[in-house]
Enzyme design. Structure first.
Site, PDB file in Angstrom:
ATOM      1  N   TYR A   1       0.821  -1.211   0.000  1.00 19.65           N
ATOM      2  CA  TYR A   1       0.000   0.000   0.000  1.00 19.65           C
ATOM      3  C   TYR A   1       0.855   1.261   0.000  1.00 19.65           C
ATOM      4  O   TYR A   1       0.394   2.326  -0.394  1.00 19.65           O
ATOM      5  CB  TYR A   1      -0.947   0.030   1.210  1.00 19.65           C
ATOM      6  CG  TYR A   1      -2.139  -0.897   1.101  1.00 19.65           C
ATOM      7  CD1 TYR A   1      -2.249  -1.814   0.065  1.00 19.65           C
ATOM      8  CD2 TYR A   1      -3.148  -0.860   2.039  1.00 19.65           C
ATOM      9  CE1 TYR A   1      -3.327  -2.676  -0.027  1.00 19.65           C
ATOM     10  CE2 TYR A   1      -4.251  -1.716   1.956  1.00 19.65           C
ATOM     11  CZ  TYR A   1      -4.331  -2.616   0.922  1.00 19.65           C
ATOM     12  OH  TYR A   1      -5.405  -3.469   0.838  1.00 19.65           O
TER      13      TYR A   1
ATOM     14  N   LYS B   1       2.627 -15.084   3.060  1.00 20.89           N
ATOM     15  CA  LYS B   1       2.620 -15.822   1.778  1.00 20.89           C
ATOM     16  C   LYS B   1       4.072 -16.144   1.465  1.00 20.89           C
ATOM     17  O   LYS B   1       4.596 -15.834   0.390  1.00 20.89           O
ATOM     18  CB  LYS B   1       1.933 -14.962   0.697  1.00 20.89           C
ATOM     19  CG  LYS B   1       1.602 -15.705  -0.589  1.00 20.89           C
ATOM     20  CD  LYS B   1       0.494 -16.738  -0.464  1.00 20.89           C
ATOM     21  CE  LYS B   1       0.379 -17.558  -1.716  1.00 20.89           C
ATOM     22  NZ  LYS B   1      -0.579 -18.681  -1.607  1.00 20.89           N
TER      23      LYS B   1
ATOM     24  N   ASP C   1      -3.897 -17.712   2.031  1.00 19.86           N
ATOM     25  CA  ASP C   1      -5.032 -18.369   1.369  1.00 19.86           C
ATOM     26  C   ASP C   1      -5.689 -19.370   2.317  1.00 19.86           C
ATOM     27  O   ASP C   1      -6.914 -19.437   2.436  1.00 19.86           O
ATOM     28  CB  ASP C   1      -4.611 -19.024   0.035  1.00 19.86           C
ATOM     29  CG  ASP C   1      -3.261 -19.731   0.084  1.00 19.86           C
ATOM     30  OD1 ASP C   1      -2.596 -19.689   1.135  1.00 19.86           O
ATOM     31  OD2 ASP C   1      -2.875 -20.343  -0.935  1.00 19.86           O
TER      32      ASP C   1
ATOM     33  N   ASP D   1     -12.121  -7.571   6.693  1.00 18.17           N
ATOM     34  CA  ASP D   1     -13.485  -7.498   6.135  1.00 18.17           C
ATOM     35  C   ASP D   1     -14.136  -8.880   6.191  1.00 18.17           C
ATOM     36  O   ASP D   1     -15.330  -9.004   6.499  1.00 18.17           O
ATOM     37  CB  ASP D   1     -13.468  -7.016   4.676  1.00 18.17           C
ATOM     38  CG  ASP D   1     -13.728  -5.514   4.545  1.00 18.17           C
ATOM     39  OD1 ASP D   1     -13.286  -4.765   5.442  1.00 18.17           O
ATOM     40  OD2 ASP D   1     -14.355  -5.091   3.547  1.00 18.17           O
TER      41      ASP D   1
HETATM   42  C1  LIG Z   1      -8.406   3.176   1.949  1.00 16.75           C
HETATM   43  C2  LIG Z   1      -8.201   1.759   2.408  1.00 16.75           C
HETATM   44  C3  LIG Z   1      -6.771   1.347   2.436  1.00 16.75           C
HETATM   45  C4  LIG Z   1      -8.764   1.627   3.763  1.00 16.75           C
HETATM   46  C5  LIG Z   1      -9.205   0.254   4.103  1.00 16.75           C
HETATM   47  O1  LIG Z   1      -9.816  -0.475   3.347  1.00 16.75           O
HETATM   48  C6  LIG Z   1      -8.986  -0.186   5.453  1.00 16.75           C
HETATM   49  O2  LIG Z   1      -8.179   0.379   6.180  1.00 16.75           O
HETATM   50  O3  LIG Z   1      -9.597  -1.193   5.854  1.00 16.75           O
HETATM   51 MG   LIG Z   2     -10.545  -2.256   4.337  1.00 15.09          MG
END
Ligand SMILES: CC(C)CC(=O)C(=O)O
Ligand SMILES: [Mg+2]
Ligand SMILES: NC(=O)C1=CN([C@@H]2O[C@H](COP(=O)(O)OP(=O)(O)OC[C@H]3O[C@@H](n4cnc5c(N)ncnc54)[C@H](O)[C@@H]3O)[C@@H](O)[C@H]2O)C=CC1
Length: 365
Positions: A137, A192, A224, A252
């Site tokens: 990132y 990984k 995975d 998530d």
């Molecule tokens: C803008 C993203 C890197 C933010 C994100 O999805 C997160 O931190 O969970």
């Molecule tokens: Mg996120």
């Protein structure tokens, strides 16, 4: 002592959910001085930049930051440095918020709200620790160019760089092992290493740091497999520890074990204990402005702020107990609604948490 809080609601549902968290903080009558500033698309509209100097300065000068979410599809064609998401990435980088805590707890009352079988998630309590300022990132170089090699020399291509330095891995590994010491003393480091040099290095350094924590069990797992195990047997995890991108994705996924992404709070800390507190989800443009977003992840993030940055553990407990009470009373925003419970909107959910804190009784409208 008065604590200064920067309140950065952002875009989409960010403004709706942060308003509820602020309402909850206000009712606690703590010595907090809250100042609001624009961030993300909202800041781009008024100042031409997603993270204006004045907003960054307010964040830097505050004891803690309460953040909503940034982003909207309408900004997706802007050049990257002006896109709303650069605000949260910029804050993480500028403040050195490398340690991200995302507790995935399945509240007893929400066992039926998850898409998983109740027996898999009842009693679930996982702590995801995600490195937040490194990895692909933030790695340089990145960009677009004409390929000079690879499968299609001469073709347009894009590239990013995955990288981690030893000190970056060491400091977050210490955070993970120390957090595990306060829990079940088990860390699963997700990598990984079978494919990526960056994550073989991650695994090697984590294994070295582990020598200093012989009382903590360390397990390594490929990402995975971890994604699969999270839905197969999530309760086998205790501290799930990983890098920036894998942590983004797996958190998530873990959110759905709690019933909804609207239930997953987070704390992002730097080496000085200063923190940014935000729900783990985004600005949800699909439901923004409808008054239906679940504010509990943000309210629970405010509780984490009280505990981690402001040394107010009793106040944090009061918020968390109030959240349990409103769920026990059967109140549900649409994302966690199920047959037999009462559907409420964002504001009613915030009001109910306030009522549970003040002891005025939870009303179902
Ligand atoms: C803008 C993203 C890197 C933010 C994100 O999805 C997160 O931190 O969970
Ligand atoms: Mg996120
Ligand atoms: N930290 C941040 O500010 C983040 C910003 N984003 C940005 O948010 C925007 C939307 O991204 P998406 O991928 O759609 O992710 P998202 O997390 O905003 O939404 C994903 C799904 O979850 C639902 N959802 C999210 N929060 C909810 C809540 N509190 N209550 C009920 N339902 C909720 C949404 O309605 C949507 O269906 C994008 O611009 C993205 O870049 C995404 C993640 C984090």
């Amino acid at each position: 002592m008065t604590h200064k809080i920067a309140v950065l609601p952002g875009d989409g549902i960010g403004t709706e959910i942060v308003a509820e968290a602020v309402k909850v903080l206000n009712v606690l009558e703590l010595p907090l001085e809250m100042e609001t500033a624009p961030v993300g698309g909202a800041a781009y509209e008024v100042a031409g930049h997603p993270l204006p100097e004045s907003t960054l300065k307010l964040a830097q000068d505050s004891d803690a930051i309460l953040f909503g979410a940034v982003g909207d599809w309408k900004y997706d064609t802007l050049e990257r440095r002006l896109r709303p998401e650069q605000a949260i990435l910029g804050l993480r980088k500028a403040l050195g918020l490398f340690a991200n805590f995302r507790p995935a707890i399945c509240y007893e009352q929400l066992v039926g709200a998850s898409s998983l079988k109740p027996e898999l998630i009842a009693g679930l309590d996982i702590l995801i620790i995600r490195e937040l300022t490194g990895d692909i990132y933030f790695g340089q170089p990145r960009g677009r160019r004409v390929a000079t090699d690879g499968h299609f020399p001469g073709a347009e291509e894009a590239f990013d760089t995955m990288r981690y330095s030893r000190p970056e891995i060491e400091r977050i590994a210490h955070v993970a092992f120390q957090a595990a010491r306060k829990r079940s003393k088990k860390v699963t480091s997700v990598d990984k290493a079978n494919v990526l040099e960056t994550f073989q290095f991650w695994k090697d350094v984590v294994t070295e740091v582990h020598q200093q924590y012989p009382d903590v069990e360390l397990e390594h797992m490929y990402v995975d497999n971890a994604a699969m195990q999270l839905v197969k047997a999530p309760k086998k995890f205790d501290v799930l520890f990983t890098g920036n991108m894998f942590g983004d994705i797996l958190s998530d996924e873990a959110a759905m074990l709690t019933g909804s992404i609207g239930m997953l709070p987070s704390a992002s800390l730097n080496a000085n204990g200063q923190g940014l507190y935000e729900p783990s989800h985004g600005s949800a443009p699909d439901i923004a402005g409808k008054g239906v977003a679940n504010p509990l992840a943000t309210i629970l993030s405010a509780a984490m702020m009280l505990r981690f940055s402001l040394n107010q553990p009793e106040a944090a407990d009061r918020i968390e107990s109030a959240v349990r009470a409103v769920l026990a009373a059967g109140l549900r925003t649409p994302d966690i609604w199920s047959e037999g419970t009462t559907r409420v909107g964002t504001r009613e959910m915030g009001d109910a948490v306030v009522a549970a804190i003040t002891g005025k009784g939870i009303t179902k409208s």
